[in-house]
Structure formats: C-alpha cells, structure tokens
Design a protein around this motif. Structure first.
Motif, PDB file in Angstrom:
ATOM      1  N   SER A  41       2.973  -4.435  -9.510  1.00 31.48           N
ATOM      2  CA  SER A  41       3.234  -3.662  -8.300  1.00 31.48           C
ATOM      3  C   SER A  41       4.709  -3.297  -8.221  1.00 31.48           C
ATOM      4  CB  SER A  41       2.861  -4.486  -7.065  1.00 31.48           C
ATOM      5  OG  SER A  41       3.864  -5.473  -6.811  1.00 31.48           O
ATOM      6  N   PRO A  42       5.058  -2.368  -7.338  1.00 31.66           N
ATOM      7  CA  PRO A  42       6.478  -2.211  -6.990  1.00 31.66           C
ATOM      8  C   PRO A  42       6.969  -3.505  -6.362  1.00 31.66           C
ATOM      9  CG  PRO A  42       5.158  -0.385  -6.150  1.00 31.66           C
ATOM     10  CD  PRO A  42       4.191  -1.432  -6.609  1.00 31.66           C
ATOM     11  N   PRO A  43       8.241  -3.824  -6.478  1.00 27.08           N
ATOM     12  CA  PRO A  43       8.729  -5.080  -5.904  1.00 27.08           C
ATOM     13  C   PRO A  43       8.948  -4.990  -4.398  1.00 27.08           C
ATOM     14  CG  PRO A  43      10.522  -3.915  -6.972  1.00 27.08           C
ATOM     15  CD  PRO A  43       9.282  -3.117  -7.251  1.00 27.08           C
ATOM     16  N   ALA A 103      -1.000  -3.221  -5.154  1.00 31.14           N
ATOM     17  CA  ALA A 103      -0.094  -3.036  -4.026  1.00 31.14           C
ATOM     18  C   ALA A 103       0.955  -4.134  -4.023  1.00 31.14           C
ATOM     19  CB  ALA A 103      -0.878  -3.060  -2.721  1.00 31.14           C
ATOM     20  N   ALA A 104       2.106  -3.831  -3.454  1.00 31.47           N
ATOM     21  CA  ALA A 104       3.185  -4.807  -3.382  1.00 31.47           C
ATOM     22  C   ALA A 104       2.915  -5.814  -2.270  1.00 31.47           C
ATOM     23  CB  ALA A 104       4.507  -4.101  -3.125  1.00 31.47           C
ATOM     24  N   GLU A 131      13.458 -10.162  -5.613  1.00 29.14           N
ATOM     25  CA  GLU A 131      12.304  -9.269  -5.716  1.00 29.14           C
ATOM     26  C   GLU A 131      11.037 -10.087  -5.981  1.00 29.14           C
ATOM     27  OE1 GLU A 131      14.481  -5.270  -7.435  1.00 29.14           O
ATOM     28  OE2 GLU A 131      13.335  -6.515  -8.843  1.00 29.14           O
ATOM     29  N   VAL A 132       9.983  -9.735  -5.294  1.00 31.06           N
ATOM     30  CA  VAL A 132       8.682 -10.363  -5.490  1.00 31.06           C
ATOM     31  C   VAL A 132       7.685  -9.272  -5.830  1.00 31.06           C
ATOM     32  CG1 VAL A 132       6.871 -11.807  -4.493  1.00 31.06           C
ATOM     33  CG2 VAL A 132       9.257 -12.136  -3.788  1.00 31.06           C
ATOM     34  N   GLU A 133       7.006  -9.413  -6.958  1.00 31.71           N
ATOM     35  CA  GLU A 133       6.022  -8.408  -7.360  1.00 31.71           C
ATOM     36  C   GLU A 133       4.664  -9.049  -7.582  1.00 31.71           C
ATOM     37  OE1 GLU A 133       7.696  -6.778 -10.930  1.00 31.71           O
ATOM     38  OE2 GLU A 133       6.830  -8.340 -12.221  1.00 31.71           O
ATOM     39  N   ALA A 134       3.623  -8.287  -7.331  1.00 31.80           N
ATOM     40  CA  ALA A 134       2.254  -8.727  -7.576  1.00 31.80           C
ATOM     41  C   ALA A 134       1.845  -8.314  -8.986  1.00 31.80           C
ATOM     42  CB  ALA A 134       1.309  -8.111  -6.551  1.00 31.80           C
ATOM     43  N   TRP A 143       5.577 -14.823   1.709  1.00 36.34           N
ATOM     44  CA  TRP A 143       5.303 -13.394   1.858  1.00 36.34           C
ATOM     45  C   TRP A 143       3.852 -13.205   2.258  1.00 36.34           C
ATOM     46  CZ3 TRP A 143       6.958 -15.640  -2.757  1.00 36.34           C
ATOM     47  CH2 TRP A 143       5.974 -15.882  -3.707  1.00 36.34           C
ATOM     48  N   THR A 144       3.515 -11.980   2.584  1.00 39.34           N
ATOM     49  CA  THR A 144       2.129 -11.622   2.885  1.00 39.34           C
ATOM     50  C   THR A 144       1.499 -11.085   1.617  1.00 39.34           C
ATOM     51  OG1 THR A 144       2.658 -11.103   5.173  1.00 39.34           O
ATOM     52  CG2 THR A 144       0.629 -10.159   4.271  1.00 39.34           C
ATOM     53  N   ARG A 145       0.329 -11.573   1.305  1.00 41.67           N
ATOM     54  CA  ARG A 145      -0.335 -11.198   0.058  1.00 41.67           C
ATOM     55  C   ARG A 145      -0.567  -9.696  -0.038  1.00 41.67           C
ATOM     56  NH1 ARG A 145      -2.527 -15.166  -2.883  1.00 41.67           N
ATOM     57  NH2 ARG A 145      -2.601 -17.256  -1.972  1.00 41.67           N
ATOM     58  N   ALA A 146      -0.521  -9.208  -1.273  1.00 43.58           N
ATOM     59  CA  ALA A 146      -0.882  -7.827  -1.536  1.00 43.58           C
ATOM     60  C   ALA A 146      -2.385  -7.647  -1.367  1.00 43.58           C
ATOM     61  CB  ALA A 146      -0.458  -7.427  -2.944  1.00 43.58           C
ATOM     62  N   ALA A 147      -2.793  -6.435  -1.008  1.00 38.30           N
ATOM     63  CA  ALA A 147      -4.219  -6.142  -0.904  1.00 38.30           C
ATOM     64  C   ALA A 147      -4.843  -6.152  -2.297  1.00 38.30           C
ATOM     65  CB  ALA A 147      -4.417  -4.778  -0.245  1.00 38.30           C
ATOM     66  N   GLY A 148      -6.102  -6.561  -2.369  1.00 40.55           N
ATOM     67  CA  GLY A 148      -6.802  -6.555  -3.648  1.00 40.55           C
ATOM     68  C   GLY A 148      -6.584  -7.837  -4.434  1.00 40.55           C
ATOM     69  N   ALA A 149      -7.183  -7.856  -5.634  1.00 38.66           N
ATOM     70  CA  ALA A 149      -7.100  -9.043  -6.487  1.00 38.66           C
ATOM     71  C   ALA A 149      -5.733  -9.128  -7.145  1.00 38.66           C
ATOM     72  CB  ALA A 149      -8.194  -8.991  -7.549  1.00 38.66           C
TER      73      ALA A 149
END
Length: 642
Positions: A631-633, A549-550, A620-623, A573-579
């Motif tokens: 992830s999508p950015p 997830a982004a 853009e910030v991507e996981a 930013w707020t962390r993406a869900a999951g590892a």
C-alpha cells in the motif's frame, strides 16, 4: 514423587535464560516493552484487555490455515491420518518475554510445522505465573502453517513452590460459573489462540477437588476451546503419574480433547491405553505418548516400536517435550538448522529416504507431512522469521539482527528432497543474501544429471488469471534452472534461463490450466557445470490491478529513549480495508527507508529507532497483501525525547 526432573522445573526462569536474556523491571518501564502475558489464578481475575496496555500487542490475527496431505507424500513408510504430533516448546522465560520478537537472531524459529499438529506454549513458575498465553508471533506462524497453538496452565508440585490453595482458586465456582475459566476463555479469544494445556501436579488434593477439576474442563470446553490434560492428577485428587490411560485418569481424558501421557510408558501400557480409548468411543490418537527430549534431543532413547509398530497402525500419537533442544544445544544458526533437520527428518537429511541404522530416524519416517498451501495467493520469500539483516524487494533495508515469527513465510514442505543420479545439488536456507525478509533459498553444486529439488506440496485451484512467479539470481554462466509445476500426473516445465547477477523476476501465465489443481512446485537443475542459484521468491497468484489500502490513524502511544542516538516507540493504527498479510514499519530519512520491524497486528513496539535528541523523523507504516503487493505508506512525525 517421581525421581525425574519435574515437568515444572524445566519451565522455570533459571532453566530458560539461555533462550532470551531477561530485562529488569526498570528496563521495562523505561522502554515500555510489551511482554507476553502470564497470571496466577487470583490475578487473572483482574485482567481486562481494555485496561492492560500490553494486550493489544499480544493479539494474533492469522486464522488457522486448512491443511491437506500432499498428492505425492515424500515417504512411503510414513502413515497418514493416524498419529498426531504435539510439541511442548518453551520460547523464553515466563516473565520479561518480548511480545513481538526482539533484535536478536538467536531464537528458536520453529519451521518444521508440516510434522506438528499442536504446539503447546510451555512455561510457568511458582514465583512468576502459572497461566501463560502464547506470544502472538508464535500463534501467527503456527496458524499460517495450519498448526493449533495451546496456552499453558502449570500448577506445580509443592516441592517447587506449588500451593494446593492455587488449585482450589483455579477451580473455584460462583454459582454455575468458573471465574478463572471465564477469564481463560476471554484471553484465548482476545489473543487468538486455540486452547489450554492443563498440568496439575500439586499434591494435597482430594476426590472433591478432582471432581471440581473435571467440571472445570467441561465448562472450559463448552467455549469451543481445546483442552489437553496432562497425566498427573487422578480421580482421588492425588498426583500419581499413570504413564497410561487408566481407570485413575480416564475421568479427565473423557472430558478433554487429548491427554499427554507421562514419559514412563511401556509397550503393554500403550496398547492397553489405546484399547481403553476405543472402549470409551475415543480415538487412541487423542492420547500422546510423551517423549522428553529436553536434555538429549535426537540422542534420546525412545521405544519407537511401542508407538509406531512396524507394519501395523500407530498405537497412539506422540508428544515431544522441549524439542527446542535443537536450538539450545546448537553452536550457531547453521548448527541449529542442521540439528533441527536431523530431529524432524532424520540423519539422511531427506524426508523421502529415512532408511538408516540410526535409532532416531526422524519424525518424517513415521508421520506424513501436511501442507497449508490450499488457497490463492501463495507467495513465499523463504523467510524463516529471524535473520542477520532484512531485505525488501532485493534491497537490504536493515542490517540489524532480528527475530519475529509473525513475519515467517511458509517454508518448503520437503527439506530436502533432491532426485537425480550421481552427485546432486545441495539446497539450503541462506541468511546472507535475502530477497525479502531475512532468508533466501540457495542451491549449489555440480549435478551429474538433471536434479529435481522438490519444494512445495500444494492444493491450489488454478483460474484463468493465475500466474506463477519466481525471483532468482545466479552467478556467471547459464542458470540451467527450470521450474517444474505438477498438475496431478502432468508436468509443466518453465525455463528460467538467462544470466542474472541481479535479482530477476519471471512471470508465467497459467490460464491454460484453469480449473486444474496445482499439486507440487519443484526446481530442476540441469547438468553442465557448477551451479550457484539464489531463489528469493516463489508465488502463485491471481494478480490484482490495485494495491492494498493504506492503514490510517497512525498514533504514537509512547516514546522512550534507550540511548543517546536511539528511541523505542509503541505505535498503533487502524487496519487497512481488505486482507492484509502484515504491516511494515520504516523510518524515512529523506533519502532512504530503514526497516524497523513488522507485525500482522495493528499495534507494534519498535525497539530501536535511530533518533537523536530533538531530531524529528518520519515513520511510515504500509500494508502488505498476501501476494506482497504494498500500500501507500501512512506517515507520522516522531520527535526524539531528551
């Protein structure tokens, strides 16, 4: 007072300016550059992560990896489960130490983690600060490799600015609490490192102060943090280096996890120390015999037989003071890596062959390597954590030099072990042609026989969905390259074949080995002429159908103009869900993505964004997952300030 250079002097700002240039306070204000944290005993009491605007940028998020002994250790002479290795390393000055790397390739990119058990983040000076928290980048890299990271407390001799009042302030009580210890516990938990090294060298104490220090250690350890005591203060409160475990310092050792013995130890002194540790019900390997390599590195004279007697169990553990000599004495990155290899592996450059007439045979001669590759997925791009450029999936996205150990991958377990007869191929790390990150693995030569390049010791339980992937390219002609996967005594050989001027990704299912444990990954080069091969990625994964997830809620905390065409920015930013393995930050120009940096954290200081006054850019910030799925950015507009 010893005649040697004091522990503290070697950590002063003046002694470290060659590692990383200092920035004046005005520059810090202008760019809002976050720095690693440090305090005096009085100032740490005022620290609050909710009000320290640099605190969020100083957090490590990588958990401590589990490590195991390889199924086939490289060196039969080395011992397993005996001596441990501490490394006391100074990465930068106490003050003005950028929290998350910088735009400079010249950095001590620690990467022989397989021989290190604990890294002490060395530093401190009377004028700057005495209590140092490690950079999150160092903790990230160490934890990914299963190495604990220890912050440093430095209470200096009075000759170098030490004040006995600082020691009293350090151990001051409030009822049944130690306020400074409470703050040190809060710092370690907030920043994600593992404990504290206590170096008390200030003269003028008494028996009561020594008792207070002992009780402070007891209190600090109750938190679950590790405590390492340096052999200086004694039970009378005086400073008297024992160079051994004795009745004078045993009260501190028995309350600590480990003790670093001062450098002037003797054969008999170490033997007596080990015996006393056993009488106390402690392992002798909780004692680290100190070796000062700051001035001469592997040219240092060491009585190896006292620590590692031939044909007998190791006497104690080993503590290296300032092994970053390999970097500080080097003339270039290539020279640094050659020196680092000789330091850890020995003059033969092969951990499986450390037989040599040289006095310094390398740590690999004595201590068995460990591997953190114990769970799926495992993916490496051979990224050393610094470089001349940064590539993403084979495309160079930045030509800016950089260092950031948070982005370092797990590097080969064996550097380098090549089997075969006659002329052999030469493996190396290549900063000129990275696939993802700043470095790739390069293999060159004209082998006269099949050469096996042993790379990774692993302990990976394979499932029905598991697959092996490799990204590589070669020059003209057949690659003659095979991957060799070892399952216990059985080998699976995968032909990588083909001519590939461009990067080529090959994927091989491993479902037939479901339930088995993969114990080793090697590359085999077949004879038949010259070979030049670049390996950009190796991985063992259970592929997923959906990307991570982004991240969300990207915020620009501050923008500062650094010159007419460049700004710096604090992003959160707020962390993406999951590892998530890391987050990567880009500028989108409308036609290309420019890599700006990365972190494991949810806050990142971008030191240089190309942006003229009034120009608006898309950030853009991507996981990025552990398997390097992306992830999508998440996007935010950034407008250049005047």
């Amino acid at each position: 007072m010893p005649t040697r250079r004091q522990f503290l002097v070697l950590s002063s700002t003046a002694a470290l300016t060659s590692l990383l240039p200092e920035a004046p306070a005005s520059a810090a204000d202008a760019t809002a550059q976050p720095y690693a944290s440090y305090w005096h005993p009085a100032t740490i009491l005022d620290w609050d992560p909710s009000t320290d605007r640099d605190a969020r940028y100083n957090r490590s998020t990588v958990p401590l990896a589990r490590r195991v002994v390889p199924a086939r250790p490289a060196n039969a002479h080395a011992h397993t489960g005996e001596a441990r290795v501490q490394a006391l390393v100074a990465y930068a000055p106490t003050s003005n130490n950028p929290a998350q790397g910088s735009l400079d390739m010249n950095y001590y990119a620690t990467n022989y983690w397989q021989y290190i058990d604990e890294l002490v983040f060395w530093g401190g000076s009377a004028s700057e600060g005495l209590i140092l928290a490690p950079n999150p980048t160092v903790t990230d890299a160490a934890h990914r490799n299963g190495v604990r990271v220890i912050g440093n407390v430095f209470l200096p001799p009075t000759a170098y600015g030490g004040q006995i009042q600082w020691v009293r302030d350090f151990v001051r009580r409030e009822g049944d609490r130690f306020p400074v210890a409470d703050k040190m516990i809060q710092v370690a938990r907030s920043y994600g490192f593992d404990g504290w090294f206590l170096n008390q060298e200030t003269a003028g104490g008494n028996a009561q102060l020594a008792a207070d220090m002992r009780d402070f250690i007891v209190y600090l350890r109750r938190s679950g943090l590790r405590v390492i005591w340096y052999d200086a203060m004694t039970d009378t409160g005086s400073v008297s280096w024992q160079n051994a475990l004795t009745a004078r310092n045993r009260m501190f050792f028995e309350q600590s996890d480990e003790m670093f013995l001062n450098f002037w130890w003797s054969t008999q002194g170490l033997a007596n120390s080990a015996a006393l540790a056993r009488q106390m019900g402690r392992s002798p390997y909780d004692l680290a015999s100190g070796v000062d390599v700051e001035a001469n590195g592997y040219n240092t004279s060491v009585d190896w037989a006292s620590v590692f007697p031939e044909g007998k169990p190791h006497t104690t553990s080993l503590g290296f003071y300032r092994p970053e000599w390999t970097f500080k004495s080097a003339s270039s990155p290539a020279d640094f890596y050659a020196r680092d290899n000789r330091f850890w592996v020995g003059p033969n450059g092969d951990p499986s062959n450390t037989t040599s007439t040289a006095a310094w045979k390398g740590v690999a001669h004595y201590v068995t390597e460990l591997t953190p590759i114990t769970s799926l997925p495992f993916v490496t791009n051979f990224n050393t954590g610094h470089g001349r450029k940064f590539a993403v999936n084979g495309t160079v996205r930045s030509t800016q030099a950089w260092n950031n150990l948070s982005l370092q991958d797990v590097l080969p377990t064996w550097r380098w072990s090549v089997t075969g007869t006659g002329t052999k191929v030469v493996p190396s790390l290549d900063w000129d042609d990275p696939y993802d990150g700043g470095t790739a693995l390069k293999i060159t030569g004209s082998p006269l026989s099949a050469n096996d390049v042993r790379l990774f010791a692993t302990s990976l339980k394979i499932t029905g969905a598991s697959q092996f992937e490799i990204v590589h390219r070669t020059g003209t002609g057949p690659s003659r390259l095979q991957a060799v996967l070892r399952f216990g005594t059985a080998e699976k050989v995968l032909d990588l074949g083909g001519v590939s001027g461009a990067w080529r990704r090959s994927v091989f299912p491993l479902g037939e080995h479901s339930g088995a444990t993969l114990t080793e990954i090697s590359l085999r080069v077949l004879p038949g002429g010259p070979v030049t091969a670049s390996i950009g990625r190796i991985g063992v994964t259970n592929p997923v159908m959906t990307p991570p997830a982004a991240p969300s809620a990207v915020q620009v905390e501050q923008v500062s103009r650094t010159d007419a065409t460049t700004v710096s920015a604090r992003l959160t930013w707020t962390r993406a869900a999951g590892a998530v393995r890391q987050y990567r930050v880009y500028k989108w120009t409308g036609s290309e993505r420019i890599f700006l940096g990365g972190t494991t954290n949810d806050a990142y200081f971008v030191p240089a964004i190309p942006l003229t006054s009034g120009e608006t850019a898309q950030i853009e910030v991507e996981a990025v997952s552990e398997a390097f799925d992306v992830s999508p950015p998440a996007r935010i507009a950034l407008t250049g300030t005047p």
